[in-house]
Design a protein around this motif. Structure first.
Motif: not given
Length: 458
Positions: A77-82, A348-363, A441-447
């Motif tokens: 259930r995670l992107a391959p990079s994760l 959902k708008r914000v979390l969707g953007e975060v999920e795309r970034l983490t799927a593309a760029l890694g943890p 990607g999948t939704s979540g939180l980043s820093f």
């Protein structure tokens, strides 16, 4: 091996915690964020302890991992990079002690760590004779802090205790409302067994460096997460073997303890003084000028961490102890995206953007520590600018007080409107908040992290 650890979290059996605080969700989020070692939290609770024994299997010395079939399901259930990143667990619990000492009621929280299930079971057995450990994942006991430490040390070789969020006004060893003026005053004859302190969200290492009596302690940071998405808002960084005893030695000796990821302390909800009901926030000088009284209602204000540090400080400015590691300050990425987009950080708008970034760029933590700003900007131009400002320390701070979180901003009022009008016509197109070059990607939180020039280079 260099890795992030978050060793203060809670389970679904703690009050005011998410029902998703189980090992499966925690493992999923730890991989998303790039955290390798996570505390189990709450091992004194009978139901959670049973879940831990059923779901975890031994890994490296003193550490555990999910059963193989559960781990494979999470990886799918995670992107391959994760998906391939290992996650380990350490048995941990937060204990609240409330007791009388020196004609004052003391309320102190402690983090206790055990090297194996037998030691944890013995610890649970002994605490169950003192109070109710089944009503809450963070039990409240009428037990002196010194006696809790003694019990922990007797239950297993390598067991240790770390005072939790040491400056929090109401429930901490140095807190203004119910704490002590020194670590030694709390743990008395056993104080030499304390070798690390958790700084908490409202302070950072530099604030603690104003007090020479704290120089001997390793300063650690953890999320105190009450839901899985909050994992990693603060972490401790180690460069050791992935091993319970290696982590403990690093905290005892400093060798292998290489830093921490921090909130900006102003974002913590007890950073400065105030009275939330009246909307009154004061710096320490204002509090002294008002005699500690709220100018609106006439009741005492809650004295925050900044004031309490000043009360105990014997240095006018921070003095970094020899060998003390660097630290980084952070802001949650959804808050940054929220500021740019003008919508809520949990939308959902914000979390969707975060999920795309983490799927593309890694943890998430890898993005923030290693990914060049230009690569971030290729996916999200204004976010790239925001991260660049964070790394230069260019942030606007509105301090938290009396239980109210502070706010950290990256852009001046009206600045984003001017920037988007000129430079970002595609900002709000359907394919993504920040442009079309996005992946799923999948939704979540980043820093996002800041390198602080006053404490050296990470």
């Amino acid at each position: 091996m260099r890795f992030h650890a978050d060793l203060h979290i809670h389970s679904k059996f703690s009050r005011a915690c998410s029902k998703d605080c189980d090992l499966e969700h925690l493992t999923w989020w730890a991989r998303r964020k790039g955290i390798s070692l996570v505390g189990t939290g709450d091992f004194t609770h009978p139901a959670w302890f049973a879940h831990l024994r059923e779901t975890l299997v031994p890994a490296e010395p003193g550490l555990f991992r999910l059963r193989e079939e559960l781990d494979r399901d999470i990886a799918r259930r995670l992107a391959p990079s994760l998906a391939a990143a290992p996650v380990r667990f350490m048995l941990s619990v937060e204990i609240s002690t409330i007791y009388k000492r020196g004609d004052r009621t003391r309320k102190v929280h402690h983090l206790v760590y055990m090297p194996d299930f037998d030691a944890a079971a013995e610890f649970n057995r002994r605490l169950a004779r003192i109070g109710n450990i089944a009503s809450d994942g963070r039990p409240i006991l009428g037990l002196d802090s010194r006696d809790l430490l003694e019990i922990a040390l007797e239950c297993g070789e390598g067991a240790y205790l770390v005072p939790a969020h040491v400056w929090t006004p109401w429930f901490a060893v140095l807190g203004s409302k119910s704490g002590f003026d020194a670590i030694e005053d709390c743990y008395v004859d056993l104080a030499d067994h304390i070798f690390a302190l958790e700084t908490g969200l409202s302070s950072d290492p530099a604030m603690n460096w104003r007090i020479s009596g704290l120089d001997r302690y390793r300063l650690v940071s953890n999320s105190d997460a009450h839901s899985p998405p909050m994992l990693g808002r603060e972490t401790t960084l180690f460069d050791t073997e992935m091993d319970y005893f290696a982590v403990r030695r690093a905290l005892e000796t400093g060798v292998g303890h290489v830093g921490s990821v921090e909130f900006f302390p102003e974002e913590g909800k007890y950073h400065t003084d105030g009275h939330r009901k009246c909307g009154v926030r004061m710096d320490p000088a204002e509090t002294r000028a008002h005699g500690g009284i709220c100018p609106v209602c006439g009741k005492p204000v809650t004295v925050g961490v900044l004031n309490r540090v000043e009360q105990l400080a014997d240095r006018p400015e921070p003095v970094r102890p020899p060998g003390a590691p660097d630290f980084l300050s952070l802001v949650p990425l959804p808050e940054m995206v929220s500021e740019i987009a003008g919508v809520g950080p949990k939308s959902k708008r914000v979390l969707g953007e975060v999920e795309r970034l983490t799927a593309a760029l890694g943890p998430e933590l890898s993005i923030l520590e290693d990914v060049p700003v230009d690569d971030i900007a290729a996916h999200a131009p204004l976010l790239g600018e925001a991260v660049a400002r964070l790394r230069r320390g260019e942030v606007l701070r509105e301090a938290g007080f009396d239980g109210e979180y502070g706010v950290i901003r990256l852009f001046e009022p009206g600045e984003l409107k001017r920037m988007t009008a000129v430079a970002a016509p595609a900002l709000f197109e359907d394919e993504g908040l920040f442009g079309a070059d996005q992946s799923e990607g999948t939704s979540g939180l980043s820093f996002a992290l800041v390198r602080l020039p006053t404490v050296g280079v990470w």
